[in-house]
Design an enzyme around this catalytic site. Structure first.
Site, PDB file in Angstrom:
ATOM      1  N   HIS A 233      58.537 -54.799   5.203  1.00  0.00           N
ATOM      2  CA  HIS A 233      58.886 -55.416   3.920  1.00  0.00           C
ATOM      3  C   HIS A 233      59.177 -54.325   2.896  1.00  0.00           C
ATOM      4  O   HIS A 233      58.487 -53.314   2.853  1.00  0.00           O
ATOM      5  CB  HIS A 233      57.723 -56.292   3.425  1.00  0.00           C
ATOM      6  CG  HIS A 233      58.067 -57.133   2.237  1.00  0.00           C
ATOM      7  ND1 HIS A 233      58.175 -56.619   0.961  1.00  0.00           N
ATOM      8  CD2 HIS A 233      58.319 -58.463   2.123  1.00  0.00           C
ATOM      9  CE1 HIS A 233      58.488 -57.588   0.118  1.00  0.00           C
ATOM     10  NE2 HIS A 233      58.585 -58.719   0.794  1.00  0.00           N
ATOM     11  N   CYS A 271      63.970 -58.924   2.077  1.00  0.00           N
ATOM     12  CA  CYS A 271      63.498 -59.671   0.908  1.00  0.00           C
ATOM     13  C   CYS A 271      64.542 -59.519  -0.190  1.00  0.00           C
ATOM     14  O   CYS A 271      64.703 -58.431  -0.760  1.00  0.00           O
ATOM     15  CB  CYS A 271      62.143 -59.145   0.444  1.00  0.00           C
ATOM     16  SG  CYS A 271      61.516 -60.026  -1.017  1.00  0.00           S
ATOM     17  N   HIS A 298      63.060 -63.152   3.299  1.00  0.00           N
ATOM     18  CA  HIS A 298      62.437 -63.787   2.141  1.00  0.00           C
ATOM     19  C   HIS A 298      63.562 -64.147   1.175  1.00  0.00           C
ATOM     20  O   HIS A 298      64.237 -63.248   0.644  1.00  0.00           O
ATOM     21  CB  HIS A 298      61.468 -62.836   1.435  1.00  0.00           C
ATOM     22  CG  HIS A 298      60.201 -62.600   2.191  1.00  0.00           C
ATOM     23  ND1 HIS A 298      59.203 -61.779   1.703  1.00  0.00           N
ATOM     24  CD2 HIS A 298      59.751 -63.073   3.367  1.00  0.00           C
ATOM     25  CE1 HIS A 298      58.196 -61.753   2.567  1.00  0.00           C
ATOM     26  NE2 HIS A 298      58.510 -62.543   3.581  1.00  0.00           N
ATOM     27  N   ASP A 351      59.987 -67.858  -1.625  1.00  0.00           N
ATOM     28  CA  ASP A 351      58.951 -66.935  -2.093  1.00  0.00           C
ATOM     29  C   ASP A 351      58.908 -66.922  -3.610  1.00  0.00           C
ATOM     30  O   ASP A 351      59.941 -67.009  -4.270  1.00  0.00           O
ATOM     31  CB  ASP A 351      59.272 -65.533  -1.556  1.00  0.00           C
ATOM     32  CG  ASP A 351      58.067 -64.619  -1.517  1.00  0.00           C
ATOM     33  OD1 ASP A 351      56.938 -65.118  -1.645  1.00  0.00           O
ATOM     34  OD2 ASP A 351      58.260 -63.413  -1.333  1.00  0.00           O
ATOM     35  N   HIS A 352      57.712 -66.805  -4.143  1.00  0.00           N
ATOM     36  CA  HIS A 352      57.475 -66.609  -5.581  1.00  0.00           C
ATOM     37  C   HIS A 352      58.150 -67.685  -6.426  1.00  0.00           C
ATOM     38  O   HIS A 352      58.909 -67.388  -7.346  1.00  0.00           O
ATOM     39  CB  HIS A 352      57.941 -65.219  -6.027  1.00  0.00           C
ATOM     40  CG  HIS A 352      57.180 -64.102  -5.383  1.00  0.00           C
ATOM     41  ND1 HIS A 352      57.349 -62.792  -5.744  1.00  0.00           N
ATOM     42  CD2 HIS A 352      56.251 -64.092  -4.411  1.00  0.00           C
ATOM     43  CE1 HIS A 352      56.557 -62.018  -5.015  1.00  0.00           C
ATOM     44  NE2 HIS A 352      55.873 -62.804  -4.189  1.00  0.00           N
ATOM     45  N   TYR A 368      52.825 -68.894  -5.445  1.00  0.00           N
ATOM     46  CA  TYR A 368      52.764 -69.683  -4.208  1.00  0.00           C
ATOM     47  C   TYR A 368      52.333 -71.121  -4.484  1.00  0.00           C
ATOM     48  O   TYR A 368      51.593 -71.720  -3.718  1.00  0.00           O
ATOM     49  CB  TYR A 368      51.848 -68.992  -3.195  1.00  0.00           C
ATOM     50  CG  TYR A 368      52.445 -67.693  -2.718  1.00  0.00           C
ATOM     51  CD1 TYR A 368      53.409 -67.680  -1.716  1.00  0.00           C
ATOM     52  CD2 TYR A 368      52.089 -66.483  -3.304  1.00  0.00           C
ATOM     53  CE1 TYR A 368      53.995 -66.494  -1.306  1.00  0.00           C
ATOM     54  CE2 TYR A 368      52.675 -65.287  -2.902  1.00  0.00           C
ATOM     55  CZ  TYR A 368      53.625 -65.308  -1.902  1.00  0.00           C
ATOM     56  OH  TYR A 368      54.209 -64.130  -1.506  1.00  0.00           O
TER      57      TYR A 368
END
Length: 386
Positions: A233, A271, A298, A351-352, A368
């Site tokens: 990542h 990501c 992501h 994500d996020h 999350y």
């Protein structure tokens, strides 16, 4: 693309039933109660797998097997912890999980300065403010020689920001930056942070990259033997924090990592939000160049501001070409299918997400929540299914 969702285990307020209701078929998780570098026992891995499968889901990706700080420094008991990492890798592989996401960020994991930054919509986003971070580094943590790393204008502006902060905001800022966000490997006090920073004194980006490649040369052959794909990542944010080197931030970094152990099992987590937080990263060029080595995605969007600060944005807005990235990933999947690759599907997860609606008053992990991620999930699903 394989639709997955991150889950933080039985204590997560977003349950496996919620994940199933969202339409996901795969779960991305780890043994978050065993997160200090120790080997994961096979029985604990199988227990987690059974919990997921009892809900009618599949454990698709491990995120993450933590990498002990000694490995990043190549000091002390790093060989013991490297062996423990291999043991954890073997345990999840034998349980049928064939993709492992991990990171190599020193001391602090993903980092934000505000966990409830209000949007015009009245929802809330995660935010990284460069002035708030500098204010903490320079005037609260008081890191030695930190002022040498900031331009004079930023120092002056961050000092004004710091002086305008209440004590409550200063405490909140410190907790947000160093106390550990969801999925982080550790939380720190100010004194522990200062001690850890001293351990990295003199460690350069070249040193850290060499330590990462040395680690990969140890673990990638094990992954290959087990049939596992490793997916590193990127740094979040993708630049130095606290004067620490970060070596998974740019296309050049990704190129060096993949070349360091040049086999398919050594790959990337792409990501969008992390790489996309740097305006100089050409995301479409990166996806095209590294396509065959992208094992996990992501789908996260950010808006970059003029001074380099950023906040989490709606998936189809913001600074990155999310549509272009998804199209490039789908093209890679089509190529893999044509080549009859068994792993042609790339797992993706939202994500996020923003904090929205009823989640605003609920205790949820920052970034999350259920509703915000579901909104982003639906946006992206419409794209790749269309």
């Amino acid at each position: 693309m394989k639709e997955t969702w991150r889950w933080f285990g039985p204590q997560d307020k977003v349950s496996l039933d919620h994940i199933k209701q969202a339409g996901a078929t795969g779960v991305v998780t780890a043994l978050h109660h065993l997160y200090r570098g120790e080997a994961w026992p096979r029985e604990e891995v199988l227990k987690r797998k059974a919990e997921i499968e009892a809900a009618g889901l599949v454990w698709s990706v491990v995120e993450s097997i933590p990498i002990h700080n000694s490995i990043k420094l190549q000091t002390g008991p790093f060989r013991q912890f490297t062996d423990a990492w291999k043991d954890s890798l073997a345990a999840v592989a034998r349980a049928g999980v064939k993709i492992v996401c991990y990171n190599f960020m020193p001391i602090v994991d993903w980092t934000r300065t505000d966990l409830r930054w209000q949007l015009p919509s009245t929802g809330y986003a995660l935010r990284f403010d460069v002035l708030d971070f500098a204010a903490y580094d320079l005037f609260l943590l008081r890191r030695p020689r930190a002022e040498e790393e900031y331009p004079a204008e930023r120092i002056a502006k961050s000092q004004a920001r710091y002086e305008a902060m209440s004590e409550k905001r200063r405490d909140e800022l410190e907790r947000t930056i160093i106390a550990g966000l969801p999925g982080a490997e550790a939380s720190h006090s100010r004194s522990a942070m200062q001690r850890l920073l001293a351990e990295y004194e003199g460690v350069t980006a070249e040193n850290l990259r060499a330590h990462l490649i040395a680690f990969l040369r140890e673990v990638v052959p094990v992954a290959a033997e087990l049939g596992v794909r490793l997916a590193i990542h990127p740094d979040d944010p993708p630049w130095s924090l606290f004067g620490l080197p970060r070596v998974v931030s740019t296309a050049e970094d990704a190129r060096a990592i993949l070349a360091g152990v040049n086999v398919p099992e050594n790959g990337l987590t792409f990501c969008v939000g992390s790489y996309g937080s740097r305006a100089d990263n050409d995301l479409l060029a990166m996806v095209r160049e590294f396509a065959s080595r992208i094992h996990f995605a992501h789908l996260r969007q950010v808006t970059i501001e003029a001074n380099g600060s950023f906040y989490e944005a709606d998936h189809l807005q913001g600074s990155s070409d999310m549509v272009g990235v998804i199209c490039a990933l789908l093209k890679e999947e089509a190529h893999r299918r044509k080549q009859k690759q068994a792993d042609h599907e790339i797992p993706m997860r939202p994500d996020h997400g923003h904090l929205l609606a009823d989640d605003i008053s609920r205790a949820v992990n920052p970034g999350y929540s259920l509703v915000g991620r579901l909104k982003d999930w639906l946006s992206c699903a419409e794209l790749y299914k269309g």
